[in-house]
Design an enzyme around this catalytic site. Structure first.
Site, PDB file in Angstrom:
ATOM      1  N   PRO A   2      23.228  45.346  98.622  1.00 55.86           N
ATOM      2  CA  PRO A   2      21.881  45.998  98.595  1.00 55.86           C
ATOM      3  C   PRO A   2      21.466  45.619  97.143  1.00 55.86           C
ATOM      4  CG  PRO A   2      23.383  47.293  99.864  1.00 55.86           C
ATOM      5  CD  PRO A   2      24.019  45.989  99.090  1.00 55.86           C
ATOM      6  N   GLU A   3      19.894  45.537  97.006  1.00 58.82           N
ATOM      7  CA  GLU A   3      19.339  45.546  95.967  1.00 58.82           C
ATOM      8  C   GLU A   3      18.069  46.618  95.747  1.00 58.82           C
ATOM      9  OE1 GLU A   3      18.249  42.026  93.902  1.00 58.82           O
ATOM     10  OE2 GLU A   3      19.682  40.909  95.232  1.00 58.82           O
ATOM     11  N   ARG A 112      34.130  47.113 102.671  1.00 53.01           N
ATOM     12  CA  ARG A 112      34.801  46.910 101.488  1.00 53.01           C
ATOM     13  C   ARG A 112      35.269  47.747 100.542  1.00 53.01           C
ATOM     14  NH1 ARG A 112      32.961  40.990  99.513  1.00 53.01           N
ATOM     15  NH2 ARG A 112      35.117  41.375  98.266  1.00 53.01           N
TER      16      ARG A 112
END
Ligand SMILES: [Zn+2]
Length: 269
Positions: A2-3, A112
């Site tokens: 995500p940015e 993760r």
């Protein structure tokens, strides 16, 4: 990963759901998330707090409490912060932390496990070093000062988080294409007109991406568990060999700092 636009979208969706809600309990199932604090201490600090606001600084989601304290969430690679009504039957796989509210619950999932939750005494402690590219304080003259003398290529420069915050690999390629600037140019060599184009393209690309709920490739979901749609509007990113949307020249992929950069050699010469 995500940015800025994806994080902004999560923030907007959360705002209407969790502001003014009280935290009844905080359960951290992955202690490394909040290290060096312990899950018990974390629960004690948060329990009973009323949430007064949700905002974004770069890629951090700031959940503000009535006592000025701030819980900063960073999604990193695969984090998802999802609000749901009680009694939801979603899978608890990859659930790393859960905040039970007086209405509904806020769950942090992370496949993760690179995401982080941090605790700050007040908002100023949570401020990142760089400038948010959507902030009004980023003018052409501020940008000129930031890039001055830099011999780094502009693509790598955009990814530094100590100058501008929140840009990652997808939007850096997209912004440079819209601005018509080669990713191989030295940041400090841009002239005034190019810097103005870069600034305009940055705002346009980010605003459009926010308007389309961000870009979803694999893991991004917003606070309602929905995916973004900006991937359908990408100009160059992940489009190697396909025609440039402006001039039809094939899009080129080049590796810079071990990351893929996509650009049009004709529009961005
Ligand atoms: Zn082109």
């Amino acid at each position: 990963m995500p940015e800025l636009p994806e994080v902004e979208h999560v923030v907007r969706a959360l705002r209407s759901r969790i502001v003014a809600r009280q935290i009844i309990a905080a359960e951290v199932r992955l202690p490394k998330l909040i290290a060096p604090h312990s899950p018990a201490l974390f629960n004690r600090k948060l329990k009973g707090s009323i949430i007064t606001g949700v905002s974004r600084r770069g890629k951090f989601i700031l959940i503000e409490m009535e006592n000025d304290r701030v819980l900063a969430v960073h999604l990193r690679m695969t984090g998802r912060l999802i609000w749901a009504r009680d009694g939801g039957r979603e899978s608890r796989a990859h659930l790393r932390a859960e905040f039970r509210l007086d209405r509904g619950k806020l769950s942090f999932f992370d496949t993760r496990r690179f995401g982080t939750l941090e605790w700050y005494r007040d908002r100023s402690e949570a401020e990142p070093a760089g400038i948010d590219p959507l902030s009004a304080s980023l003018s052409e003259s501020v940008l000129a000062r930031l890039v001055r003398g830099s011999r780094q290529n502009i693509k790598a420069w955009l990814l530094r988080q100590d100058r501008l915050v929140g840009l990652g690999n997808i939007y850096a390629s997209e912004i440079l294409h819209l601005a018509g600037i080669s990713p191989l140019r030295e940041a400090g060599s841009l002239d005034e007109r190019e810097r103005r184009r870069l600034l305009g393209a940055t705002r346009r690309v980010l605003s459009r991406a926010i308007g389309n709920s961000g870009t979803t490739f694999s893991d991004f979901q917003d606070a309602r568990g929905l995916e973004g749609s900006y991937q359908h509007y990408l100009r160059v990113y992940a489009r190697e060999g396909r025609p440039c949307r402006r001039c039809a020249e094939p899009v080129v992929r080049e590796v810079q700092q071990q990351r893929s950069t996509f650009y049009c050699p004709r529009c961005q010469s």
